[in-house]
Design an enzyme around this catalytic site. Structure first.
Site, PDB file in Angstrom:
ATOM      1  N   GLY A 171      24.566  80.863  54.442  1.00  0.00           N
ATOM      2  CA  GLY A 171      24.522  81.495  55.658  1.00  0.00           C
ATOM      3  C   GLY A 171      24.397  80.430  56.737  1.00  0.00           C
ATOM      4  O   GLY A 171      24.996  80.575  57.875  1.00  0.00           O
ATOM      5  N   ASP A 172      23.458  79.768  56.745  1.00  0.00           N
ATOM      6  CA  ASP A 172      22.983  78.846  57.746  1.00  0.00           C
ATOM      7  C   ASP A 172      24.469  77.908  57.937  1.00  0.00           C
ATOM      8  O   ASP A 172      24.731  77.439  59.072  1.00  0.00           O
ATOM      9  CB  ASP A 172      21.864  77.901  57.434  1.00  0.00           C
ATOM     10  CG  ASP A 172      20.451  78.859  57.927  1.00  0.00           C
ATOM     11  OD1 ASP A 172      20.668  79.893  58.566  1.00  0.00           O
ATOM     12  OD2 ASP A 172      19.442  78.478  57.795  1.00  0.00           O
ATOM     13  N   SER A 173      24.590  77.544  57.037  1.00  0.00           N
ATOM     14  CA  SER A 173      25.803  76.518  57.135  1.00  0.00           C
ATOM     15  C   SER A 173      27.099  76.759  57.703  1.00  0.00           C
ATOM     16  O   SER A 173      27.951  76.167  58.625  1.00  0.00           O
ATOM     17  CB  SER A 173      26.185  75.449  55.934  1.00  0.00           C
ATOM     18  OG  SER A 173      24.908  74.936  55.308  1.00  0.00           O
ATOM     19  N   GLY A 176      26.556  77.478  61.415  1.00  0.00           N
ATOM     20  CA  GLY A 176      26.264  76.276  62.009  1.00  0.00           C
ATOM     21  C   GLY A 176      27.524  75.566  62.082  1.00  0.00           C
ATOM     22  O   GLY A 176      28.080  75.017  63.313  1.00  0.00           O
TER      23      GLY A 176
END
Length: 401
Positions: A171-173, A176
């Site tokens: 999710g974060d990558s 980002g």
């Protein structure tokens, strides 16, 4: 001091007002392209990733993973003089990335319109769960929230089981990466037109964008796609099967030739003619039975060797690699994926590098993630031109730490 002097973004300066993973990951990608990325931090409001799993705030694995090659300054952004110093730094920068709570940057004096007053062509990248506008823009969350709200979790898991939260790295990558991509597009636009702009990046929309096929399936068939474990509409078998004590192997079969090759490798060519598995439709209908047979066959075998034997027969099969397998990969080392960086406390370290290769303008990260406030002298002295006496005064007054 020139922290990073190579790469297509050489000369581009990025200010990071970010925490945890997604925001720093966006900055990491820009650093891997040669940008000078300056993290604005404070011990009083420490990035939680500096504390994950360790006592030494400069040695946390998560922080080290997403911040190599960057600069770090310690600055009290809640003080008037701290805000003035940050404003001076904005004037010398190209991109500002923040993933603060929606509205927080504006309250600190660094919303987009305020940034434009400081530097007319600034590119401001705002990262938040639902975006900066809309009825839910006030909400905040973490990677599991993004995956759930973006519809991804609903598609992950066993057919009759609960949705599965995805690893934070997904999710974060993904989020980002989307922010870094948008920042680069805005930078390209500025170079053509001279205009900066505001980039509003939504984590939920980023995750929702990767399940567009699920939307289309509903529009075209009226059916709501749901969890189906490792099943695939065009392949059978299609899954990950145990090998040895802790290893796993992925096997995917698309054509009849591949199916016959798999049966031959199993030493059971007659299985190819079994009515339950005679064609793809039959194999999908009896997928659970087929999985049991495959699991019994793969379990006593070595995953790496089995994958090599199956690929030699034209079957897509690969060992599911763990972290030790990855850092031991001769292929990745030969490709230059892992890079050596220097660290003041630990000497030379290896990091996971960029997933691209640029033939004319390669960027090379040479430093590990920064110690908290490591580049105060460079930023406040060399970039902003403050004398040593002025810097000592700022430290004494706890504007700079």
């Amino acid at each position: 001091m020139t922290p990073l002097s190579t790469g297509p973004l050489h000369g581009v300066r990025v200010i990071e007002l970010t925490k945890i993973w997604a925001g720093p990951y966006a900055g990491k990608l820009l650093a891997f392209l040669g940008a000078e990325v300056i993290r604005v931090e404070s011990l009083d409001s420490l990035d939680a990733s500096r504390r994950f799993g360790v006592k030494d705030i400069n040695a946390a694995p998560g922080f080290q993973a997403v911040n190599p090659g960057k600069c770090s300054i310690q600055l009290n952004m809640k003080s008037d003089e701290g805000q003035r110093l940050l404003a001076d730094l904005v004037k010398k920068s190209d991109i500002v990335i923040e993933n603060l709570r929606p509205g927080a940057a504006k309250r600190l004096g660094f919303g987009y319109e305020q940034l434009r007053e400081l530097k007319r062509d600034i590119i401001a990248v705002a990262m938040s769960m639902h975006g900066q506008e809309g009825p839910l823009s006030y909400q905040t969350g973490y990677a599991p929230s993004f995956s759930a709200l973006g519809g991804v979790c609903h598609l992950v898991g066993l057919k009759d089981g609960a949705p599965k939260l995805l690893n934070v790295r997904y999710g974060d990558s993904s989020y980002g990466s989307a922010a870094a991509f948008a920042a680069l597009v805005a930078l390209y636009h500025r170079r053509r037109t001279g205009e900066g702009q505001y980039v509003d990046v939504s984590a939920v929309e980023t995750l929702a964008s990767v399940v567009g096929d699920a939307f289309m399936e509903y529009f075209l068939t009226g059916k709501v796609p749901t969890r189906n474990a490792n099943r695939h509409s065009e392949m059978a078998p299609h899954g990950v099967y145990p090998c040895g004590d802790e290893d796993w192997i992925s096997i995917a079969v698309r054509t009849q030739d591949e199916w016959h090759a798999l049966c031959a490798a199993m030493g059971n060519p007659a299985l190819a003619a079994d009515p339950r598995f005679v064609d793809r439709a039959a194999r999908q209908q009896h997928a659970a039975e087929l999985d049991v047979l495959l699991e019994a066959w793969t379990k006593p075998q070595d995953a790496q060797e089995l994958g090599e034997r199956l690929r030699a027969r034209g079957v897509a099969a690969f060992k599911s690699l763990n972290s030790i397998d990855l850092v031991s990969s001769d292929h990745l080392w030969r490709r230059g994926f892992f890079q050596h960086v220097s660290d003041p406390a630990r000497g030379e370290m290896s990091i996971a590098g960029a997933p691209w290769r640029l033939s004319l303008t390669p960027a090379k990260i040479t430093r590990s993630a920064p110690r908290l406030g490591e580049h105060n002298d460079y930023v406040f002295g060399e970039l902003l031109g403050l004398s040593e006496a002025e810097r000592e005064r700022l430290v004494a007054e706890k504007i700079v730490y």
